[in-house]
Design a protein around this motif. Structure first.
Motif, mmCIF file in Angstrom:
data_model
loop_
_atom_site.group_PDB
_atom_site.id
_atom_site.type_symbol
_atom_site.label_atom_id
_atom_site.label_comp_id
_atom_site.label_asym_id
_atom_site.label_seq_id
_atom_site.Cartn_x
_atom_site.Cartn_y
_atom_site.Cartn_z
ATOM 1 N N ASP A 75 -50.598 -19.569 -9.229
ATOM 2 C CA ASP A 75 -50.072 -20.912 -9.480
ATOM 3 C C ASP A 75 -51.206 -21.869 -9.813
ATOM 4 O OD1 ASP A 75 -47.237 -20.555 -9.138
ATOM 5 O OD2 ASP A 75 -47.651 -20.182 -7.026
ATOM 6 N N THR A 76 -50.895 -22.914 -10.560
ATOM 7 C CA THR A 76 -51.911 -23.805 -11.119
ATOM 8 C C THR A 76 -52.060 -25.084 -10.300
ATOM 9 O OG1 THR A 76 -50.313 -24.956 -12.518
ATOM 10 C CG2 THR A 76 -51.324 -22.946 -13.407
ATOM 11 N N LYS A 77 -53.046 -25.866 -10.690
ATOM 12 C CA LYS A 77 -53.238 -27.176 -10.068
ATOM 13 C C LYS A 77 -52.015 -28.052 -10.299
ATOM 14 C CE LYS A 77 -56.178 -31.295 -10.156
ATOM 15 N NZ LYS A 77 -57.333 -31.948 -10.802
ATOM 16 N N LYS A 78 -51.376 -27.899 -11.442
ATOM 17 C CA LYS A 78 -50.175 -28.682 -11.736
ATOM 18 C C LYS A 78 -49.063 -28.376 -10.732
ATOM 19 C CE LYS A 78 -46.928 -29.837 -15.444
ATOM 20 N NZ LYS A 78 -46.541 -29.595 -16.852
ATOM 21 N N ASP A 79 -48.955 -27.118 -10.328
ATOM 22 C CA ASP A 79 -47.963 -26.744 -9.322
ATOM 23 C C ASP A 79 -48.249 -27.433 -7.990
ATOM 24 O OD1 ASP A 79 -46.481 -24.859 -10.951
ATOM 25 O OD2 ASP A 79 -48.209 -23.529 -10.766
ATOM 26 N N LEU A 95 -46.512 -26.273 3.100
ATOM 27 C CA LEU A 95 -46.844 -25.460 1.932
ATOM 28 C C LEU A 95 -47.439 -24.128 2.374
ATOM 29 C CD1 LEU A 95 -47.362 -24.905 -1.096
ATOM 30 C CD2 LEU A 95 -49.544 -26.128 -0.831
ATOM 31 N N LEU A 96 -46.729 -23.054 2.092
ATOM 32 C CA LEU A 96 -47.294 -21.718 2.306
ATOM 33 C C LEU A 96 -48.067 -21.344 1.049
ATOM 34 C CD1 LEU A 96 -47.579 -19.023 3.844
ATOM 35 C CD2 LEU A 96 -45.544 -18.255 2.647
ATOM 36 N N LEU A 97 -49.359 -21.168 1.199
ATOM 37 C CA LEU A 97 -50.212 -20.801 0.072
ATOM 38 C C LEU A 97 -50.678 -19.363 0.265
ATOM 39 C CD1 LEU A 97 -51.385 -21.985 -2.538
ATOM 40 C CD2 LEU A 97 -53.410 -22.655 -1.249
ATOM 41 N N ASP A 98 -50.024 -18.468 -0.456
ATOM 42 C CA ASP A 98 -50.342 -17.047 -0.325
ATOM 43 C C ASP A 98 -51.667 -16.743 -1.020
ATOM 44 O OD1 ASP A 98 -49.900 -14.532 0.614
ATOM 45 O OD2 ASP A 98 -48.391 -13.990 -0.875
ATOM 46 N N GLU A 99 -52.334 -15.682 -0.547
ATOM 47 C CA GLU A 99 -53.634 -15.275 -1.086
ATOM 48 C C GLU A 99 -54.611 -16.442 -1.120
ATOM 49 O OE1 GLU A 99 -53.844 -11.992 -4.045
ATOM 50 O OE2 GLU A 99 -51.876 -12.754 -4.643
ATOM 51 N N ILE A 100 -54.672 -17.187 -0.033
ATOM 52 C CA ILE A 100 -55.507 -18.391 0.011
ATOM 53 C C ILE A 100 -56.988 -18.073 -0.197
ATOM 54 C CG2 ILE A 100 -55.739 -18.340 2.525
ATOM 55 C CD1 ILE A 100 -55.638 -21.426 2.439
ATOM 56 N N HIS A 101 -57.381 -16.838 0.048
ATOM 57 C CA HIS A 101 -58.784 -16.460 -0.165
ATOM 58 C C HIS A 101 -59.162 -16.515 -1.648
ATOM 59 C CE1 HIS A 101 -56.432 -12.747 -0.551
ATOM 60 N NE2 HIS A 101 -57.364 -12.338 -1.397
ATOM 61 N N ARG A 102 -58.154 -16.629 -2.538
ATOM 62 C CA ARG A 102 -58.437 -16.695 -3.971
ATOM 63 C C ARG A 102 -58.315 -18.127 -4.524
ATOM 64 N NH1 ARG A 102 -55.420 -11.862 -7.001
ATOM 65 N NH2 ARG A 102 -56.777 -12.638 -8.660
ATOM 66 N N LEU A 103 -58.310 -19.097 -3.629
ATOM 67 C CA LEU A 103 -58.221 -20.505 -4.037
ATOM 68 C C LEU A 103 -59.515 -20.937 -4.708
ATOM 69 C CD1 LEU A 103 -56.242 -22.970 -3.705
ATOM 70 C CD2 LEU A 103 -57.647 -23.620 -1.740
ATOM 71 N N ASP A 104 -59.419 -21.444 -5.954
ATOM 72 C CA ASP A 104 -60.645 -21.865 -6.654
ATOM 73 C C ASP A 104 -61.023 -23.295 -6.267
ATOM 74 O OD1 ASP A 104 -59.257 -23.751 -8.306
ATOM 75 O OD2 ASP A 104 -58.712 -22.139 -9.681
ATOM 76 N N LYS A 105 -62.215 -23.725 -6.696
ATOM 77 C CA LYS A 105 -62.756 -25.013 -6.255
ATOM 78 C C LYS A 105 -61.919 -26.191 -6.749
ATOM 79 C CE LYS A 105 -67.114 -27.467 -5.666
ATOM 80 N NZ LYS A 105 -66.526 -28.798 -5.802
ATOM 81 N N THR A 106 -61.372 -26.098 -7.965
ATOM 82 C CA THR A 106 -60.573 -27.207 -8.504
ATOM 83 C C THR A 106 -59.338 -27.458 -7.646
ATOM 84 O OG1 THR A 106 -61.308 -26.679 -10.746
ATOM 85 C CG2 THR A 106 -59.336 -28.044 -10.531
ATOM 86 N N LYS A 107 -58.630 -26.407 -7.305
ATOM 87 C CA LYS A 107 -57.434 -26.547 -6.468
ATOM 88 C C LYS A 107 -57.817 -26.963 -5.048
ATOM 89 C CE LYS A 107 -55.305 -22.739 -9.019
ATOM 90 N NZ LYS A 107 -54.913 -21.321 -8.914
ATOM 91 N N GLN A 108 -58.928 -26.430 -4.578
ATOM 92 C CA GLN A 108 -59.390 -26.778 -3.238
ATOM 93 C C GLN A 108 -59.706 -28.266 -3.136
ATOM 94 O OE1 GLN A 108 -62.758 -24.524 -1.340
ATOM 95 N NE2 GLN A 108 -63.717 -26.545 -1.486
#
Length: 425
Positions: A75-79, A95-108
């Motif tokens: 899912d994207t930053k827009k989501d 908000l359940l954020l699945d696979e949170i270990h793959r969160l990139d810096k922009t979304k973070q």
């Protein structure tokens, strides 16, 4: 299109969660958060199918907050922005954020201020160790909770619920699930409830009803086919499951590496990681024990690694420790010693605790003679002083009989008899 059974059976309140009672049981941390409506962001980590999404769904349902699910990888930053707008308009969103270990810096960077303000309660889900794989900025704003594979009893409970539930489960189907099929379903999925429920649904919907009774009979063979797992450690009456576990322990006790690996392979192939690791812990302390205490420690480490990894990778640390335990010197003297002591206690063969050993930390204890003549060993050379510890009635009792198997217990034996001779003769 209808959602899978595991999705439909997700709990809507904390009380309905199966397993993870150390987190969601009465008086436990997540239950307390929900009761007080003082939610904080959290990270749930553990193997697939162990209830991470269920916990998030139940938290939202119990608090009546809106619940949204996104995937950090796809899912994207827009989501995320859409969820943030919803939180501004309607209040807090879970908000359940699945696979949170793959969160990139922009979304973070977008999420951090929303977590600070509390407009979004983040529940991150991951199979990866968060202390290694999740950015410290997110980690520092969330509590970290480990979830564990469900026990066979947990899975049986969830399966029975699904078979009765007419709204979301399979309650409208005349299912007759055999006891052996239920037992296999509970064990073969290695604590993964999602796999168990979805395998059950496939079995029910793909099996023709009996022409006479109209019932849908689900046997172990059908469950094996739907799970694509064979009952290598269980037979029709369940005896072979315990036979494999027994043979596994006896092979290690008998120092036969190849046999132990064979029976471990049966348990692994059937998906029964839980039985394997529990039995390994028993073996380490029952059969190796004081002959090689460090092997016991490494068994605990291997078991913890296996839990973190899950199958199939769990086989690697377990193989290491199985081989070590087989080739290690053996001793059951510690188990025998405690059993000897228990035998005396259960037979009522014990006497009054010596006065000098009784609790003296209260007013008036000295007048009663409590602790008056006690000698503090650390005040003496070599931190030892001769004094009686057993009750008078059994002052000469012997429970521990050391063995010479391995350098550790051989050293313990020398010290044990040296101290015994000095203190009792």
């Amino acid at each position: 299109m209808q959602q899978p059974l595991a999705y439909r059976m997700r709990p809507t309140k904390i009380e309905d969660i199966v397993g993870q009672q150390d987190l969601v049981g009465p008086g436990k941390i997540i239950s307390r958060m929900v009761k007080a409506k003082m939610l904080s962001s959290m990270i749930l980590y553990g193997p697939p199918g162990t209830g991470k999404t269920s916990i998030a769904s139940a938290i939202a349902g119990s608090t009546k907050y809106a619940f949204r699910v996104l995937n950090a990888a796809t899912d994207t930053k827009k989501d995320l922005q859409i969820v943030a707008e919803e939180a501004k308009m309607s209040g807090t969103v879970v908000l359940l954020l699945d696979e949170i270990h793959r969160l990139d810096k922009t979304k973070q960077d977008f999420l951090l201020p929303l977590l600070e303000s509390g407009s979004i309660i983040l529940i991150g889900a991951t199979t990866e160790n968060p202390y290694i794989n999740i950015n410290p900025a997110i980690r520092s704003r969330a509590q970290i909770f480990e979830v564990h594979p469900l026990t066979p009893d947990d899975i049986k409970l969830a399966v029975k619920r699904a078979l009765k539930d007419k709204a979301n489960g399979l309650g409208n189907y005349p299912v007759q699930l055999s006891a052996t099929a239920l037992d296999f379903l509970a064990r073969a999925t290695n604590g993964d409830l999602r796999s168990s429920l979805n395998g059950l649904e496939l079995a029910v919907k793909s099996t023709e009803p009996d022409k006479k009774s109209g019932d849908i009979h689900i046997t172990q063979t059908i469950i094996e086919e739907c799970l694509q797992k064979k009952a290598l450690s269980a037979d029709k009456n369940g005896d072979a499951h315990y036979d494999v576990i027994s043979a596994f322990q006896k092979s290690i006790r008998g120092s036969d590496v190849d046999a132990a690996l064979h029976y471990a392979g049966r348990l692994i192939e059937s998906g029964d990681l839980i039985s394997l690791i529990r039995r390994l812990l028993v073996i380490a302390y029952e059969d190796i024990g004081l002959a090689n205490p460090s092997a016991c420690e490494r068994t605990v480490q291997a078991v913890n690694a296996a839990k973190q990894l899950g199958l199939p990778e769990a086989r690697i640390p377990l193989a290491n420790v199985i081989i070590e335990l087989c080739l290690s010197p053996k001793s059951n003297s510690a188990m025998t010693a405690i059993d000897n002591a228990l035998k005396d206690v259960r037979a009522g063969n014990y006497g009054e605790i010596p006065l000098h050993l009784k609790d003296a930390h209260y007013k008036g204890a000295k007048k009663l003679g409590r602790g008056v003549t006690y000698q503090y060993p650390h005040d003496f050379p070599n931190d030892w002083v001769k004094q009686q510890y057993l009750p008078d009635k059994i002052k000469d009792a012997e429970y521990y009989y050391p063995k010479d198997n391995g350098k550790f217990e051989s050293a313990f034996k020398v010290q044990y008899f040296k101290l015994r001779q000095s203190s009792r003769h």
